[in-house]
Design an enzyme around this catalytic site. Structure first.
Site, PDB file in Angstrom:
ATOM      1  N   CYS A   1      30.538  10.091  13.625  1.00 30.50           N
ATOM      2  CA  CYS A   1      30.096   9.035  14.534  1.00 30.50           C
ATOM      3  C   CYS A   1      29.573   9.580  15.849  1.00 30.50           C
ATOM      4  CB  CYS A   1      31.248   8.079  14.809  1.00 30.50           C
ATOM      5  SG  CYS A   1      32.017   7.494  13.316  1.00 30.50           S
TER       6      CYS A   1
ATOM      7  N   THR B   1      37.345   0.419  10.316  1.00 31.82           N
ATOM      8  CA  THR B   1      36.987  -0.202  11.592  1.00 31.82           C
ATOM      9  C   THR B   1      37.536  -1.626  11.656  1.00 31.82           C
ATOM     10  OG1 THR B   1      35.010   1.168  11.684  1.00 31.82           O
ATOM     11  CG2 THR B   1      35.025  -0.811  13.072  1.00 31.82           C
TER      12      THR B   1
END
Ligand code: PLP
Length: 381
Positions: A321, A70
């Site tokens: 996610c 990320t």
């Protein structure tokens, strides 16, 4: 327990844990310290940087350590648009990880124009649409090397050639490629490329961004002088040491992916032979060896996940996610998968630790569970 959720995270290899422990127990100093306690951590960073550079096929100076996928994506995308404000167009795909999609949406709110290139029903990128999307003001093309849900391999070399023709930089999210394919050709094609240690049997909280020599995306994490001013903050030495060890192991274990592919193929053959109305998403496209995304008509993927969990089998409904969301994932929507098959989708992702016995055990229980859930669904109708 049978762990088939390796695209979400992998077990840290014992060698990785062993390499990390001394940097928690004894050599816990700050790598930037001038005194004796800084010496071992500093040396460890040098070694890990060289291990990661070998894994990537680049120079050690081109490696920026960070906290994972990320952060690498944030650094690459935000860093490029801040460094080159004259160009305000991003080309990416409709099937990127949510980390990348969130950053693209944020850039859009800052006035960057974003073009999402679509995929076909197998998840293959529409290269012609990508070519048409490129413009003189395209600063960056960002395409993942391997899709985390389907395992479909995207054509990075071809994308790189198109981007180069138009003078655009290429960023590759290689989080799901690391440890499964050689990274050298991807790094050679890209200006920026990110990996994450916990996806290749390293620890969580460590990753790396490859930044081609001479390229200077704006620093995301302002702070101290660490990482040659490219990423401030005291380095997470134990995790970085773990990533270095994991990178070395992953290179050595790369030939094992063929065994993993055989196991994955055996799994799919067994499922298709024993269960009707099931679809292997992306089966018609080039796929990575370890991933199988299966869509069962007439049931909910979430229910199947829970039933398998009761049997000690860990799978996911797609991207870790998006678990908990009712909507079919953006990847399946982009592929135009019919809602019935999309809703009943689970992802099984293997690793070099997966055994043939585990696959046979899954095949022994899955058909019965699918049938039970379908019967329940039929009763409810
Ligand atoms: N990109 C892809 C393709 C991923 O699969 C993931 C994690 O699932 C990420 C990025 C995010 O990586 P991290 O968990 O290291 O932040």
């Amino acid at each position: 327990m049978i762990y088939l959720d390796n695209n979400a995270t992998t077990r840290p290899a014992p060698e990785v844990v062993d390499a990390m422990l001394p940097y928690l127990r004894e050599h816990w100093g700050n790598a930037s310290s001038a005194h004796g306690m800084g010496r071992m951590p500093e040396g460890a960073l040098v070694q890990a940087r060289s291990q990661v550079a070998n894994f990537l096929g680049c120079q050690p100076a081109e490696v920026v350590f960070n906290s994972g996928g990320t952060e690498g994506i944030n650094h690459a995308l935000r860093g490029v648009f801040e460094a080159f404000p004259a160009k305000r167009h991003l080309v990416t795909t409709a099937v990127e990880h949510s980390a990348l999609r969130s950053v693209a949406a944020w850039l859009q709110r800052q006035g960057v124009e974003v073009t999402d290139v679509g995929v076909d029903t197998e998840g293959e990128l529409d290269l012609e649409a990508l070519r048409r999307a490129l413009r003189p003001d395209t600063a960056l093309v960002s395409v993942m090397a391997v899709n985390n849900e389907t395992g479909v391999v995207l054509p990075i070399t071809e994308v790189a050639a198109l981007a180069k023709e138009r003078g655009a930089l290429l960023h590759v999210d290689a989080v799901q490629a690391a440890g499964k394919v050689p990274l050298g050709p991807l790094v050679a094609a890209a200006g920026l490329l990110n990996i994450s240690a916990h996806k290749f049997h390293g620890p969580k909280g460590a990753g790396a961004l490859y930044v081609r020599r001479g390229l200077r995306p704006r620093t995301l994490m302002l702070g101290g002088h660490q990482e040659r001013e490219r990423r401030g903050g005291t380095e997470n030495v134990p995790a970085i040491v773990g990533m270095g060890a994991a990178a070395e192991l992953a290179s050595a274990c790369l030939p094992e992916v063929e065994r993993v592919r055989d196991l994955r193929d055996r799994l799919e053959e067994g499922v298709l032979a024993a269960i009707h109305e099931v679809r292997v998403h992306g089966a018609g496209a080039p796929r990575i060896a370890n991933t199988s995304l299966l869509g069962f008509a007439g049931l909910e993927g979430e229910a199947l996940l829970l039933k398998l969990d009761q049997q000690g089998i860990c799978v996911s409904t797609g991207s870790a996610c998006t678990t908990g969301q009712k909507e079919p994932s953006h990847v399946l929507r982009a592929m135009g998968v019919p809602v019935d098959h999309a809703r009943g989708t689970i992802r099984l992702s293997l690793s070099r630790e997966t055994t043939g016995e585990e696959i046979e055990e899954v095949l022994a229980v899955l058909p019965r569970i699918v049938q039970e859930l379908r019967n329940l669904g039929a009763l409810a109708r």
